[in-house]
Scaffold this motif. Structure first.
Motif, PDB file in Angstrom:
ATOM      1  N   TYR A 206       0.808  -1.215   0.000  1.00 49.21           N
ATOM      2  CA  TYR A 206       0.000   0.000   0.000  1.00 49.21           C
ATOM      3  C   TYR A 206       0.846   1.271   0.000  1.00 49.21           C
ATOM      4  CZ  TYR A 206      -3.594  -3.351   1.470  1.00 49.21           C
ATOM      5  OH  TYR A 206      -4.446  -4.428   1.546  1.00 49.21           O
ATOM      6  N   TYR A 207       2.159   1.138  -0.057  1.00 51.41           N
ATOM      7  CA  TYR A 207       3.063   2.290  -0.001  1.00 51.41           C
ATOM      8  C   TYR A 207       4.052   2.190  -1.153  1.00 51.41           C
ATOM      9  CZ  TYR A 207       1.485   2.541   4.917  1.00 51.41           C
ATOM     10  OH  TYR A 207       0.746   2.622   6.060  1.00 51.41           O
ATOM     11  N   ASP A 208       3.888   3.025  -2.188  1.00 54.78           N
ATOM     12  CA  ASP A 208       4.781   2.983  -3.345  1.00 54.78           C
ATOM     13  C   ASP A 208       5.779   4.143  -3.253  1.00 54.78           C
ATOM     14  OD1 ASP A 208       6.087   2.686  -5.699  1.00 54.78           O
ATOM     15  OD2 ASP A 208       4.341   2.963  -6.986  1.00 54.78           O
ATOM     16  N   PHE A 209       6.923   3.857  -2.684  1.00 55.01           N
ATOM     17  CA  PHE A 209       7.927   4.894  -2.493  1.00 55.01           C
ATOM     18  C   PHE A 209       8.609   5.268  -3.808  1.00 55.01           C
ATOM     19  CE2 PHE A 209      11.599   7.009  -0.614  1.00 55.01           C
ATOM     20  CZ  PHE A 209      11.012   7.641   0.468  1.00 55.01           C
ATOM     21  N   ASN A 210       8.624   4.345  -4.774  1.00 54.40           N
ATOM     22  CA  ASN A 210       9.285   4.613  -6.046  1.00 54.40           C
ATOM     23  C   ASN A 210       8.663   5.817  -6.763  1.00 54.40           C
ATOM     24  OD1 ASN A 210      11.066   2.450  -5.791  1.00 54.40           O
ATOM     25  ND2 ASN A 210       9.613   1.014  -6.687  1.00 54.40           N
ATOM     26  N   THR A 211       7.343   5.975  -6.643  1.00 52.91           N
ATOM     27  CA  THR A 211       6.669   7.091  -7.305  1.00 52.91           C
ATOM     28  C   THR A 211       7.106   8.421  -6.696  1.00 52.91           C
ATOM     29  OG1 THR A 211       4.783   5.613  -7.542  1.00 52.91           O
ATOM     30  CG2 THR A 211       4.426   7.901  -8.115  1.00 52.91           C
ATOM     31  N   VAL A 212       7.342   8.428  -5.383  1.00 53.19           N
ATOM     32  CA  VAL A 212       7.826   9.646  -4.723  1.00 53.19           C
ATOM     33  C   VAL A 212       9.222  10.009  -5.232  1.00 53.19           C
ATOM     34  CG1 VAL A 212       8.460  10.667  -2.501  1.00 53.19           C
ATOM     35  CG2 VAL A 212       6.435   9.211  -2.668  1.00 53.19           C
ATOM     36  N   ILE A 213      10.071   8.998  -5.383  1.00 56.71           N
ATOM     37  CA  ILE A 213      11.417   9.235  -5.924  1.00 56.71           C
ATOM     38  C   ILE A 213      11.326   9.849  -7.321  1.00 56.71           C
ATOM     39  CG2 ILE A 213      13.592   8.157  -6.610  1.00 56.71           C
ATOM     40  CD1 ILE A 213      13.061   8.154  -3.589  1.00 56.71           C
ATOM     41  N   ASP A 214      10.444   9.295  -8.143  1.00 61.24           N
ATOM     42  CA  ASP A 214      10.267   9.824  -9.500  1.00 61.24           C
ATOM     43  C   ASP A 214       9.798  11.277  -9.464  1.00 61.24           C
ATOM     44  OD1 ASP A 214      11.000   7.388 -10.543  1.00 61.24           O
ATOM     45  OD2 ASP A 214       8.947   6.672 -10.821  1.00 61.24           O
ATOM     46  N   ALA A 215       8.921  11.605  -8.511  1.00 58.85           N
ATOM     47  CA  ALA A 215       8.433  12.986  -8.389  1.00 58.85           C
ATOM     48  C   ALA A 215       9.562  13.938  -8.026  1.00 58.85           C
ATOM     49  CB  ALA A 215       7.321  13.052  -7.337  1.00 58.85           C
ATOM     50  N   LEU A 216      10.436  13.523  -7.103  1.00 55.87           N
ATOM     51  CA  LEU A 216      11.573  14.364  -6.708  1.00 55.87           C
ATOM     52  C   LEU A 216      12.524  14.590  -7.884  1.00 55.87           C
ATOM     53  CD1 LEU A 216      12.403  12.845  -3.190  1.00 55.87           C
ATOM     54  CD2 LEU A 216      11.173  14.965  -3.684  1.00 55.87           C
ATOM     55  N   ILE A 217      12.704  13.559  -8.707  1.00 59.54           N
ATOM     56  CA  ILE A 217      13.578  13.693  -9.874  1.00 59.54           C
ATOM     57  C   ILE A 217      12.956  14.630 -10.914  1.00 59.54           C
ATOM     58  CG2 ILE A 217      14.520  12.408 -11.843  1.00 59.54           C
ATOM     59  CD1 ILE A 217      15.033  10.089  -9.878  1.00 59.54           C
ATOM     60  N   VAL A 230      13.423  10.672   5.562  1.00 60.78           N
ATOM     61  CA  VAL A 230      12.559   9.507   5.747  1.00 60.78           C
ATOM     62  C   VAL A 230      12.913   8.798   7.049  1.00 60.78           C
ATOM     63  CG1 VAL A 230      11.787   7.312   4.789  1.00 60.78           C
ATOM     64  CG2 VAL A 230      12.404   9.195   3.260  1.00 60.78           C
ATOM     65  N   ALA A 231      11.953   8.716   7.966  1.00 63.53           N
ATOM     66  CA  ALA A 231      12.134   7.995   9.221  1.00 63.53           C
ATOM     67  C   ALA A 231      11.297   6.718   9.176  1.00 63.53           C
ATOM     68  CB  ALA A 231      11.700   8.864  10.408  1.00 63.53           C
ATOM     69  N   GLY A 232      11.953   5.573   9.260  1.00 63.84           N
ATOM     70  CA  GLY A 232      11.243   4.297   9.211  1.00 63.84           C
ATOM     71  C   GLY A 232      12.185   3.190   8.785  1.00 63.84           C
ATOM     72  N   PHE A 233      11.727   1.943   8.932  1.00 62.46           N
ATOM     73  CA  PHE A 233      12.548   0.802   8.516  1.00 62.46           C
ATOM     74  C   PHE A 233      12.701   0.839   6.991  1.00 62.46           C
ATOM     75  CE2 PHE A 233      10.643  -0.762  12.518  1.00 62.46           C
ATOM     76  CZ  PHE A 233      11.810  -1.062  13.203  1.00 62.46           C
ATOM     77  N   SER A 234      13.902   1.100   6.533  1.00 63.72           N
ATOM     78  CA  SER A 234      14.101   1.311   5.093  1.00 63.72           C
ATOM     79  C   SER A 234      15.197   0.444   4.488  1.00 63.72           C
ATOM     80  CB  SER A 234      14.448   2.784   4.838  1.00 63.72           C
ATOM     81  OG  SER A 234      15.624   3.154   5.547  1.00 63.72           O
ATOM     82  N   ARG A 235      15.903  -0.325   5.295  1.00 59.82           N
ATOM     83  CA  ARG A 235      17.081  -1.038   4.782  1.00 59.82           C
ATOM     84  C   ARG A 235      16.718  -1.994   3.640  1.00 59.82           C
ATOM     85  NH1 ARG A 235      20.986  -3.675   9.096  1.00 59.82           N
ATOM     86  NH2 ARG A 235      21.079  -1.453   9.585  1.00 59.82           N
ATOM     87  N   THR A 236      15.624  -2.740   3.799  1.00 60.34           N
ATOM     88  CA  THR A 236      15.228  -3.692   2.761  1.00 60.34           C
ATOM     89  C   THR A 236      14.925  -2.966   1.460  1.00 60.34           C
ATOM     90  OG1 THR A 236      14.312  -5.215   4.409  1.00 60.34           O
ATOM     91  CG2 THR A 236      13.579  -5.488   2.138  1.00 60.34           C
ATOM     92  N   TYR A 237      14.185  -1.865   1.568  1.00 59.40           N
ATOM     93  CA  TYR A 237      13.870  -1.092   0.363  1.00 59.40           C
ATOM     94  C   TYR A 237      15.137  -0.529  -0.266  1.00 59.40           C
ATOM     95  CZ  TYR A 237      12.416   2.785  -2.588  1.00 59.40           C
ATOM     96  OH  TYR A 237      12.276   3.631  -3.646  1.00 59.40           O
ATOM     97  N   GLU A 238      16.016   0.020   0.548  1.00 63.23           N
ATOM     98  CA  GLU A 238      17.250   0.609   0.012  1.00 63.23           C
ATOM     99  C   GLU A 238      18.078  -0.428  -0.739  1.00 63.23           C
ATOM    100  OE1 GLU A 238      19.437   3.577   2.535  1.00 63.23           O
ATOM    101  OE2 GLU A 238      18.066   2.819   4.065  1.00 63.23           O
ATOM    102  N   GLN A 239      18.163  -1.640  -0.180  1.00 62.02           N
ATOM    103  CA  GLN A 239      19.027  -2.671  -0.751  1.00 62.02           C
ATOM    104  C   GLN A 239      18.408  -3.370  -1.958  1.00 62.02           C
ATOM    105  OE1 GLN A 239      19.817  -5.169   2.655  1.00 62.02           O
ATOM    106  NE2 GLN A 239      21.436  -3.831   3.428  1.00 62.02           N
ATOM    107  N   LYS A 240      17.073  -3.492  -1.962  1.00 61.87           N
ATOM    108  CA  LYS A 240      16.426  -4.284  -3.016  1.00 61.87           C
ATOM    109  C   LYS A 240      15.734  -3.454  -4.096  1.00 61.87           C
ATOM    110  CE  LYS A 240      15.681  -8.419  -0.205  1.00 61.87           C
ATOM    111  NZ  LYS A 240      14.684  -9.427   0.270  1.00 61.87           N
ATOM    112  N   GLU A 241      15.285  -2.253  -3.760  1.00 63.98           N
ATOM    113  CA  GLU A 241      14.518  -1.454  -4.709  1.00 63.98           C
ATOM    114  C   GLU A 241      15.251  -0.169  -5.110  1.00 63.98           C
ATOM    115  OE1 GLU A 241      11.299  -1.647  -6.007  1.00 63.98           O
ATOM    116  OE2 GLU A 241      10.718  -3.581  -5.163  1.00 63.98           O
TER     117      GLU A 241
END
Length: 379
Positions: A206-217, A230-241
């Motif tokens: 339910y949370y698509d962070f990739n779209t936010v990245i695209d908006a910033l770009i 960004v405050a939150g558990f992010s390691r998995t996203y950082e490493q895999k996405e």
């Protein structure tokens, strides 16, 4: 509300943690002023914390382990508490709630989401299991309604029609405005900041962070660079996405991942930001309640960008504290951010509306009274 310290109340959960914002920080801590409150949930620290008797249960190794063992463990920890009222928070504990009711206890089931629809929308559950599990839950909820009182967290009372229930109360997921006022900035338009803040789940169904990245770009390419904390558990996203993004080198210069932060520390990071993001974007059948951080942002005077689902647009129609957009479209998100950057008067108006809404309507003090009165009426 009179003092009922001689009356014991036991909250227990197999999914929620001992430091859960709603369960511990709001419901348990606030009710500990009137009752002898115990909490049994997933965590590491047991003892008396902020007036609450906390029993921490080890985190299960898997969902199967949780269902087969953790549920029984929390039940057998809850049973000897011998409380007058048992307040459960997870759907898998409903059978134990029925047992406690048959033992003469008053039982409350706190429904945080539309569990039936949530089961049907989970991508990792095979279709044939979804069919069985969703209908089994629906039957169990219907049966439980004859044995216990339900608490619903819903945006509008009419949404209660989607639940099988005989007796229910609505206790919203509002926030402690007194605590959050300490992190309020009087006028964010004077910060000169081109920074956004986000706190919560970073990336899942339910949370698509990739779209936010695209908006910033997109904004960067328009000559309007904006950074995001960004405050939150992010390691998995950082490493895999995140590392797979085609413009990763630019993206990592625009986003600062803080990792998990204690709420108080995360709130401090919001104080140099002009606005906040709400990323939760649930399908319409599952959408029953607002994302809690929406109310946190209001209390801190932090204008926000959120999804344009009906319950959010209706809220913003009453209190224009943010901008609703299609969170699946980077262009829409970028345009909303650009508005906040280029129109300081709009930023001030959104901030003022949010603070007013939090102080007058969306605050936990109003819900604390409902919960205390519910306990009293059950007794």
């Amino acid at each position: 509300m009179k003092n009922n310290k001689h009356i014991r109340v036991c909250h227990f959960a197999s999914v929620h943690t001992t430091d859960d914002t709603r369960v511990f920080h709001r419901e348990c801590v606030s009710m500990a002023a009137y009752f002898d409150v115990h909490l049994i949930a997933i965590g590491k620290q047991s003892g008396i914390l902020q007036g609450v008797h906390v029993t921490a249960i080890p985190k299960p190794a898997s969902r199967i382990h949780r269902l087969l063992f953790t549920t029984w463990l929390v039940f057998f920890k809850a049973l000897p508490v011998n409380a007058r009222i048992y307040h459960i928070h997870d759907a898998e504990l409903l059978p134990f709630g029925i047992v406690l009711s048959l033992l003469g206890k008053k039982v409350i089931y706190d429904i945080h989401e539309n569990t039936y629809e949530d089961i049907r929308h989970k991508p990792w559950i095979p279709a044939y299991i979804k069919f069985i599990a969703s209908r089994l839950y629906s039957f169990t909820e219907w049966l439980s309604s004859y044995f216990m009182h339900f608490i619903l967290v819903i945006a509008k009372p009419e949404l209660a029609s989607s639940f099988h229930k005989r007796k229910f109360s609505i206790v919203q997921n509002y926030v402690d405005t007194k605590t959050l006022a300490a992190y309020r900035v009087n006028d964010r338009s004077t910060l000169g900041s081109r920074q956004l803040f986000y706190m919560g789940t970073v990336h899942d169904m339910y949370y698509d962070f990739n779209t936010v990245i695209d908006a910033l770009i997109l904004l960067h390419d328009r000559g309007m660079p904006v950074r995001l904390k960004v405050a939150g558990f992010s390691r998995t996203y950082e490493q895999k996405e995140f590392v797979k993004h085609p413009r990763y080198e630019l993206a990592k210069s625009l986003v600062e991942f803080l990792g998990y932060q204690h709420p108080a520390d995360a709130y401090k990071h919001s104080m140099d930001s002009m606005a906040g993001l709400c990323l939760k974007n649930q399908p319409a059948p599952i959408l029953e309640s607002h994302e809690r951080k929406l109310f946190e942002y209001m209390a801190m005077g932090l204008p926000f960008i959120c999804c344009n689902s009906h319950i959010y647009t209706e809220l913003l129609g009453r209190h224009r504290a943010g901008i609703a957009v299609d969170l699946t479209q980077a262009e829409d998100i970028a345009n909303a951010i650009a508005l906040l950057v280029t129109q300081p008067e709009l930023l001030k108006q959104l901030q003022s509306a949010g603070i007013h809404a939090a102080e007058t309507e969306y605050n936990w003090a109003t819900q604390e009274r409902i919960l205390a009165e519910l306990y009293q009426s059950l007794l």
